[in-house]
Design a protein around this motif. Structure first.
Motif, mmCIF file in Angstrom:
data_model
loop_
_atom_site.group_PDB
_atom_site.id
_atom_site.type_symbol
_atom_site.label_atom_id
_atom_site.label_comp_id
_atom_site.label_asym_id
_atom_site.label_seq_id
_atom_site.Cartn_x
_atom_site.Cartn_y
_atom_site.Cartn_z
ATOM 1 N N GLY A 19 0.802 -1.217 0.000
ATOM 2 C CA GLY A 19 0.000 0.000 0.000
ATOM 3 C C GLY A 19 0.835 1.267 0.000
ATOM 4 N N TYR A 20 0.203 2.355 -0.379
ATOM 5 C CA TYR A 20 0.851 3.671 -0.409
ATOM 6 C C TYR A 20 -0.042 4.633 0.354
ATOM 7 C CZ TYR A 20 2.823 7.992 -2.375
ATOM 8 O OH TYR A 20 3.408 9.221 -2.548
ATOM 9 N N GLY A 21 0.481 5.245 1.416
ATOM 10 C CA GLY A 21 -0.349 6.181 2.158
ATOM 11 C C GLY A 21 -0.221 5.973 3.649
ATOM 12 N N THR A 22 -1.351 5.848 4.314
ATOM 13 C CA THR A 22 -1.344 5.698 5.770
ATOM 14 C C THR A 22 -2.181 4.501 6.152
ATOM 15 O OG1 THR A 22 -3.271 7.147 5.981
ATOM 16 C CG2 THR A 22 -1.100 8.185 6.107
ATOM 17 N N GLY A 23 -1.988 4.057 7.380
ATOM 18 C CA GLY A 23 -2.767 2.940 7.873
ATOM 19 C C GLY A 23 -1.948 1.678 7.941
ATOM 20 N N PRO A 24 -2.520 0.624 8.572
ATOM 21 C CA PRO A 24 -1.787 -0.634 8.712
ATOM 22 C C PRO A 24 -1.449 -1.239 7.351
ATOM 23 C CG PRO A 24 -3.738 -0.583 10.131
ATOM 24 C CD PRO A 24 -3.846 0.583 9.222
ATOM 25 N N GLY A 25 -0.256 -1.764 7.254
ATOM 26 C CA GLY A 25 0.147 -2.472 6.050
ATOM 27 C C GLY A 25 0.489 -1.567 4.885
ATOM 28 N N THR A 26 0.588 -0.262 5.095
ATOM 29 C CA THR A 26 0.907 0.645 3.996
ATOM 30 C C THR A 26 2.241 1.321 4.255
ATOM 31 O OG1 THR A 26 -0.220 2.516 5.020
ATOM 32 C CG2 THR A 26 -1.540 1.089 3.613
ATOM 33 N N VAL A 27 2.773 1.918 3.207
ATOM 34 C CA VAL A 27 4.047 2.620 3.321
ATOM 35 C C VAL A 27 3.923 3.966 2.647
ATOM 36 C CG1 VAL A 27 5.499 0.571 3.470
ATOM 37 C CG2 VAL A 27 4.839 1.452 1.237
ATOM 38 N N HIS A 28 4.725 4.912 3.090
ATOM 39 C CA HIS A 28 4.684 6.250 2.533
ATOM 40 C C HIS A 28 5.589 6.338 1.310
ATOM 41 C CE1 HIS A 28 2.356 8.224 5.695
ATOM 42 N NE2 HIS A 28 3.004 7.467 6.554
ATOM 43 N N GLY A 29 5.159 7.140 0.346
ATOM 44 C CA GLY A 29 6.001 7.366 -0.818
ATOM 45 C C GLY A 29 7.330 7.981 -0.432
ATOM 46 N N GLY A 30 7.338 8.809 0.621
ATOM 47 C CA GLY A 30 8.597 9.403 1.053
ATOM 48 C C GLY A 30 9.597 8.359 1.501
ATOM 49 N N ALA A 31 9.091 7.315 2.178
ATOM 50 C CA ALA A 31 9.993 6.248 2.612
ATOM 51 C C ALA A 31 10.581 5.528 1.408
ATOM 52 C CB ALA A 31 9.236 5.256 3.497
ATOM 53 N N TYR A 32 9.745 5.299 0.397
ATOM 54 C CA TYR A 32 10.254 4.650 -0.808
ATOM 55 C C TYR A 32 11.220 5.561 -1.550
ATOM 56 C CZ TYR A 32 7.778 0.239 -0.971
ATOM 57 O OH TYR A 32 7.351 -1.037 -0.720
ATOM 58 N N ARG A 33 10.929 6.868 -1.535
ATOM 59 C CA ARG A 33 11.824 7.801 -2.216
ATOM 60 C C ARG A 33 13.193 7.783 -1.544
ATOM 61 N NH1 ARG A 33 8.959 11.832 -1.431
ATOM 62 N NH2 ARG A 33 7.619 11.715 -3.265
ATOM 63 N N ALA A 34 13.204 7.734 -0.231
ATOM 64 C CA ALA A 34 14.471 7.661 0.494
ATOM 65 C C ALA A 34 15.186 6.350 0.207
ATOM 66 C CB ALA A 34 14.222 7.812 1.994
ATOM 67 N N ALA A 35 14.397 5.262 0.123
ATOM 68 C CA ALA A 35 15.010 3.964 -0.181
ATOM 69 C C ALA A 35 15.647 3.968 -1.561
ATOM 70 C CB ALA A 35 13.952 2.862 -0.093
ATOM 71 N N TYR A 36 15.010 4.674 -2.481
ATOM 72 C CA TYR A 36 15.538 4.718 -3.844
ATOM 73 C C TYR A 36 16.906 5.387 -3.887
ATOM 74 C CZ TYR A 36 15.904 5.855 -8.794
ATOM 75 O OH TYR A 36 16.343 5.984 -10.085
ATOM 76 N N THR A 37 17.076 6.442 -3.085
ATOM 77 C CA THR A 37 18.361 7.123 -3.070
ATOM 78 C C THR A 37 19.419 6.321 -2.322
ATOM 79 O OG1 THR A 37 17.762 8.341 -1.062
ATOM 80 C CG2 THR A 37 17.240 9.374 -3.171
ATOM 81 N N ALA A 38 18.977 5.420 -1.442
ATOM 82 C CA ALA A 38 19.932 4.662 -0.630
ATOM 83 C C ALA A 38 20.323 3.341 -1.259
ATOM 84 C CB ALA A 38 19.348 4.410 0.761
ATOM 85 N N VAL A 39 19.420 2.741 -2.033
ATOM 86 C CA VAL A 39 19.673 1.410 -2.585
ATOM 87 C C VAL A 39 20.288 1.552 -3.966
ATOM 88 C CG1 VAL A 39 18.625 -0.763 -3.293
ATOM 89 C CG2 VAL A 39 17.768 0.444 -1.284
ATOM 90 N N PRO A 40 21.463 0.975 -4.217
ATOM 91 C CA PRO A 40 22.079 1.072 -5.536
ATOM 92 C C PRO A 40 21.293 0.244 -6.554
ATOM 93 C CG PRO A 40 23.325 -0.434 -4.150
ATOM 94 C CD PRO A 40 22.284 0.203 -3.269
ATOM 95 N N PRO A 41 21.422 0.573 -7.847
ATOM 96 C CA PRO A 41 20.741 -0.226 -8.866
ATOM 97 C C PRO A 41 21.180 -1.680 -8.787
ATOM 98 C CG PRO A 41 21.639 1.794 -9.803
ATOM 99 C CD PRO A 41 22.173 1.677 -8.415
#
Length: 394
Positions: free
Chosen positions: A14-36
């Motif tokens: 999921g994307y957003g708020t609530g149980p079982g979902t994740v924020h786009g900001g967290a994914y955006r941060a993961a994208y900058t941290a995880v190499p291709p």
């Protein structure tokens, strides 16, 4: 193509708020941290091994061509062979543009067809002739044309397909991929074979211009896709087998896929004095059937993309309008036109391709194959989607 067993189904993150979902900001941060992701060891070994085999094969294939064509015939044959090769590669580009395969694998496929499969054919043919020729009861020429060439050549070409499936299975996961790789291998094989035929027309004829024109018309105009259609049937069957990855199923699909390829090849080589009638009544319908199969595969691919992206839309990653844009040819063209008008065409193209890769990654997850690895890919690709959308809209 989009069928999923109930026990393999997993909801999209999921994307957003609530149980079982994740924020786009967290994914955006993961994208900058995880190499291709790096190429797998299997793909690296495949590409490097293929390069070595192609280089070694060059020392067998090139002298053979020069001996049979002479330097002048080789140069003319090489140039003339580029035209039918171009038509095959354009077809590959058309089929592959929805979810492009890695260029290194396409290069491996072409090198395998143009050099390695030619070498394998040259090495195997004498032994096959000694083993199977007498038992066939055919004269040597008939046996060589209708049995030996179809069996040995299709085996040599399709061996490259099998290696791609075994060592690059994450990129070879469906019938479209099978057809793309098969067409590329066959295009390379036909390219080298055409150099031989066109060059001989120059070197062995008292009227080289006329004979070259005749041979070019037969091979370059009437049948540029002959080898592609033969080997394409093997790629199609291996691609369907890859939908449910299992090494035993793959090894079984390989000989099964060779049967129609060899039969079609033998039927083509068996056409004799009534060549024109058989060409019109048999080969032209087969070509049209191949075109229909390709069209249906592309339609199924678009439907699969739409189906999987709708699941991400339900989880909040896309809007309904974005799914229509990402999963339809008209939507993609419209999106690219708009993006080019504001100077962000490359970013939009990257966004379209990333969304398609994401849809097929989800399909791999739902197929129950290598789920943990593909879920990591999914996480990275969702982060990439967020970043690419920002790049388009900023």
């Amino acid at each position: 193509m989009g069928q999923v067993r109930p026990q393999d189904y997993r909801p999209a993150p999921g994307y957003g708020t609530g149980p079982g979902t994740v924020h786009g900001g967290a994914y955006r941060a993961a994208y900058t941290a995880v190499p291709p992701p790096r190429a797998s060891a299997g793909m690296t070994a495949l590409v490097l091994g293929g390069g070595v085999l192609a280089f070694v094969s060059l020392f067998l294939v090139l002298p053979f061509l020069l001996e049979n064509t002479g330097p002048g015939g080789f140069v003319v044959g090489f140039i003339a062979s580029l035209l039918p090769l171009g038509s095959v590669l354009l077809a590959v580009r058309y089929i592959d543009r929805w979810e492009p395969e890695p260029k290194r694998l396409l290069l491996f496929a072409f090198a395998w067809g143009a050099l390695v499969s030619i070498s394998v054919t040259m090495l195997i043919q004498p032994f096959f002739s000694l083993a199977a020729g007498p038992a066939s009861g055919l004269d040597y020429r008939t046996f060589a044309v209708t049995v030996q060439a179809p069996v040995v050549e299709e085996f040599a070409k399709s061996l490259g397909l099998l290696l791609l499936l075994l060592f690059a299975r994450r990129q070879f996961d469906g019938p479209v991929d099978g057809v793309v790789f098969a067409f590329t291998i066959a295009g390379g094989f036909a390219f080298t074979e055409n150099i031989l035929y066109f060059g001989r027309a120059i070197a062995e004829s008292s009227t080289p211009g006329t004979d070259l024109a005749v041979v070019f018309f037969l091979r370059g105009v009437m049948s540029p896709f002959a080898h592609a259609i033969f080997t394409g049937t093997t790629g199609l069957i291996l691609g369907f087998a890859a939908r449910r990855w299992h090494s035993g199923l793959t090894l079984l699909a390989f000989p099964v896929g060779l049967v129609p390829a060899m039969a079609l090849h033998s039927g083509w080589n068996s056409m004799g004095q009534d060549f024109l009638a058989q060409y019109i009544l048999v080969q032209v319908p087969l070509f049209l059937l191949a075109v229909l199969v390709v069209v249906l595969l592309r339609v199924a691919e678009r439907r699969l993309t739409r189906q999987r992206l709708q699941e991400y839309a339900a989880a909040g990653w896309f809007t309904g309008q974005e799914v229509a844009m990402l999963a339809t040819p008209a939507g993609r063209r419209s999106a690219l036109r708009w993006a080019r008008s504001i100077g962000r065409g490359p970013q939009m193209r990257a966004f379209l391709h990333a969304a398609t890769r994401l849809a097929f990654t989800r399909q791999r997850i739902l197929s129950g194959r290598d789920v943990p690895a593909h879920q990591l890919d999914e996480q990275r690709q969702l982060a990439e989607i967020v970043a690419l959308r920002d790049a388009v809209l900023r």
